[in-house]
Design a protein around this motif. Structure first.
Motif: not given
Length: 164
Positions: A88-96, A107-117, A119-122, A148-149
Motif C-alpha cells: 500500500p501507499r507509504a505515508p512518507i515521500q518517495p525516495r532513493s 520493515m523500517i524505512i528511513w533517510g535517503g533523498t527525494a532526488k535520484p542524484t 549530489t546537491g541533495i538534502t 545518508w551520511q
C-alpha cells in the motif's frame, strides 16, 4: 576506521560467509542446484538505490530511482506463489538512497533523498514502518541524524531476537 580494523572486519565477514555457506549447503560437493525458475514480473518500474528486506517468508522491496525520478512504491515477493503483490501507499515521500531494516515484525524505512542524484541533495530524516501481517504503514519518529551520511548497506536492529 583504520585499515587494520577494516582488514579485521573483512576477515570476520569472509569467515562468517564461509561458515554459513557450509552450514546451509554442507560441503561444496553437497551443493546440488535445483532447477532455476524465472521470477514472475514484479510490475514495478526498473530501479536502483531501493531497499529490500527478507521477512522469513517474503522479500519486501521499496523505493529507489530510475535516474530521473524517485519511487514511493513497493512490492512483496512471495516465493511460495511466485507473485509480487504491491505494497500500500507509504505515508512518507518517495525516495532513493535510503536505509531499511527488518525488526521481526516490520520493515523500517528511513533517510535517503527525494532526488535520484547523490549530489546537491538534502537528506530526509522522516521514517515509516510497514507491517506485512496487517498490510499497514505507520509513521515513526524522525531520525536525530542523517543516515545518508552513514552510507548504510546493511542494517540490523539491536535487541531483536528470533525465538526457535
Amino acid at each position: 576506521m583504520s585499515s587494520r580494523a577494516r582488514m579485521t572486519l573483512s576477515a570476520v565477514l569472509i569467515v562468517t560467509v564461509v561458515v554459513l555457506a557450509t552450514r546451509v549447503f554442507g560441503e561444496p560437493a553437497g551443493f546440488e542446484p535445483r532447477q532455476v525458475t524465472p521470477l514472475s514480473d514484479a510490475a514495478l518500474a526498473p530501479r536502483s538505490h531501493h531497499t529490500a528486506v527478507w521477512t522469513g517468508t517474503q522479500m519486501l522491496v521499496w523505493g529507489g530511482d530510475d535516474g530521473r525520478r524517485t519511487f514511493g512504491d513497493g512490492a512483496a515477493y512471495d516465493p511460495s506463489r511466485n507473485m509480487w503483490p504491491h505494497l500500500p501507499r507509504a505515508p512518507i515521500q518517495p525516495r532513493s538512497h535510503h536505509s531499511a531494516a527488518w525488526t521481526g515484525k516490520e520493515m523500517i524505512i528511513w533517510g535517503g533523498t527525494a532526488k535520484p542524484t547523490e549530489t546537491g541533495i538534502t537528506p530526509l530524516g522522516d521514517a515509516a514502518a510497514y507491517n506485512p501481517a496487517s498490510g499497514r504503514w505507520r509513521t515513526i519518529a524522525q531520525s536525530p541524524s542523517s543516515f545518508w551520511q552513514l552510507d548504510a548497506r546493511a542494517t540490523a536492529v539491536p535487541g531483536m531476537s528470533r525465538s526457535p
